[in-house]
Design an enzyme around this catalytic site. Structure first.
Site, mmCIF file in Angstrom:
data_model
loop_
_atom_site.group_PDB
_atom_site.id
_atom_site.type_symbol
_atom_site.label_atom_id
_atom_site.label_comp_id
_atom_site.label_asym_id
_atom_site.label_seq_id
_atom_site.Cartn_x
_atom_site.Cartn_y
_atom_site.Cartn_z
ATOM 1 C CG HIS A 63 30.409 33.225 26.567
ATOM 2 N ND1 HIS A 63 31.165 31.831 25.026
ATOM 3 C CD2 HIS A 63 29.303 32.336 25.814
ATOM 4 C CE1 HIS A 63 30.902 31.134 25.290
ATOM 5 N NE2 HIS A 63 28.935 31.793 24.949
ATOM 6 C CG HIS A 65 26.134 32.879 26.750
ATOM 7 N ND1 HIS A 65 25.878 32.963 25.367
ATOM 8 C CD2 HIS A 65 24.940 33.035 27.223
ATOM 9 C CE1 HIS A 65 25.280 34.261 24.964
ATOM 10 N NE2 HIS A 65 24.571 33.752 26.747
ATOM 11 C CG ASP A 67 26.142 26.897 25.401
ATOM 12 O OD1 ASP A 67 26.130 27.803 26.388
ATOM 13 O OD2 ASP A 67 26.892 26.447 24.416
ATOM 14 C CG HIS A 68 30.202 27.644 26.092
ATOM 15 N ND1 HIS A 68 31.911 27.909 25.410
ATOM 16 C CD2 HIS A 68 29.232 28.323 25.743
ATOM 17 C CE1 HIS A 68 30.815 27.758 24.359
ATOM 18 N NE2 HIS A 68 29.496 27.913 23.939
ATOM 19 C CG HIS A 141 28.388 35.095 21.513
ATOM 20 N ND1 HIS A 141 27.629 34.577 20.747
ATOM 21 C CD2 HIS A 141 28.366 34.432 22.980
ATOM 22 C CE1 HIS A 141 27.055 33.447 21.151
ATOM 23 N NE2 HIS A 141 27.224 33.415 21.860
ATOM 24 C CG ASP A 212 29.373 30.240 21.119
ATOM 25 O OD1 ASP A 212 30.013 29.235 21.733
ATOM 26 O OD2 ASP A 212 28.596 30.067 22.049
ATOM 27 C CG HIS A 270 29.284 26.488 19.533
ATOM 28 N ND1 HIS A 270 28.765 26.654 19.526
ATOM 29 C CD2 HIS A 270 29.335 25.949 20.831
ATOM 30 C CE1 HIS A 270 27.384 27.620 20.259
ATOM 31 N NE2 HIS A 270 28.073 27.261 21.304
#
Length: 314
Positions: A63, A65, A67-68, A141, A212, A270
């Site tokens: 996805h 976001h 942090d990914h 998510h 996530d 995570h």
């Protein structure tokens, strides 16, 4: 085949954990690595690991976001500087192509290899070749998010050399043809069918890597019968309501998915930065109450995935 964890933290990096990125080492199977997610600093983590960026073949983004995702522009550029010249394919949700092309255009980056971006717009099989299948399903998510089921196809069983030798057939090209399951006509008129000289097929392995998610049916669907399930565990059980409200999972949620889906090993990742040092043990113990074969990943940790045939012999 092994998993190598480049980043195992949630949201933002901490002193103990960088943000999410996982490498699947397929050097023995196809001479390459596959990467899953690419949080900020992933290329720096790779420098301190055995992973070879130039030998990375595919990169899957669960996805969008940060942090990914935020490590992706730097990693793509560095791959060129490190001599990577083989094609690279990116898979991810809609918006990935615009993000990558904008970052490369604005920064004036020039790639020395072919970059193919595939945006996932539906569930199901997104990749298949003679050796592997990759299937995806939606997770729950805050934004569009996918999990990935990597299926290694079964391999032919061992060739029965003793049986062939007893027939007076010496090693040579015929053995190779029979190993492929082909029918061979010998010079003396005999016909040999490959299936008659092969042992039982060697079962392929199944690895599931989820983005996530809170507890959901999509996660359980992908995890069914997996040899290894990699599942987020951002929080412990006492933060269940907080986890649900932010569309994340607890260690208990992850273990329930692994148990109900009949998965083999469960690897928690995570991890929220609130769980430092020995506090991580709480997450592990909660998971092991439901699924004994559970682990908590840490940065620069690897997990080997042996073949089922080998497991049966142990």
């Amino acid at each position: 085949m092994e998993l190598y964890f480049l980043g195992t933290g949630a949201g933002m990096p901490s002193k103990q954990r960088n943000v999410t990125s996982i490498a699947l080492n397929l050097l023995d199977e196809r001479g390459t690595y596959w990467l899953f997610d690419c949080g900020e600093g992933t290329q720096q983590q790779i420098l301190n690991s055995p992973v070879k960026l130039g030998r990375t073949e595919m990169l899957f983004i669960s996805h969008l976001h940060g942090d990914h995702l935020y490590g992706l522009p730097g990693l793509l550029s560095s791959r060129s500087y490190l001599g990577g010249d083989t094609p690279l394919t990116l898979y991810g949700p809609p918006g990935l192509k615009r993000f990558v092309e904008t970052a490369l255009e604005v920064s004036g980056a020039h790639l020395t290899y072919s970059l193919n971006i595939v945006e996932i717009d539906q569930e199901g099989v997104i990749f298949e070749d003679p050796s592997f299948i990759v299937e995806t399903a939606r997770l729950e998510h805050r934004i569009e998010c996918f999990g990935f089921r990597i299926i290694e196809k079964d391999q032919p069983g061992k060739l029965m050399h003793d049986k062939l030798a007893a027939l007076g057939i010496p090693a040579g090209p015929v053995y190779g043809q029979l190993k492929q399951g082909l029918t061979v006509q010998l010079e003396d008129g005999r016909t040999l069918h490959g299936a008659d000289y092969l042992g039982a097929p060697i079962p392929g392995r199944i690895v599931v890597i989820l983005g996530d998610t809170r507890y959901c049916q999509g996660a359980e669907y992908l995890a069914r019968g997996a040899d290894v399930l990699v599942h987020e565990a951002t929080f412990a059980m006492d933060k269940q309501e907080l986890a649900y409200s932010f569309d994340h999972a607890t260690s208990h949620d992850a273990a329930k998915i692994a148990r109900d889906a009949g998965a083999g090993a469960l690897i928690l990742t995570h991890i929220s930065s609130r769980y430092q040092g020995d506090a991580v043990t709480e997450l592990l113990q909660e998971a092991q109450q439901l699924h004994a074969n559970s682990y908590v990943a840490k940065d620069f940790w690897n997990f080997e995935i042996p073949r089922k045939a080998f497991l049966n012999e142990m």
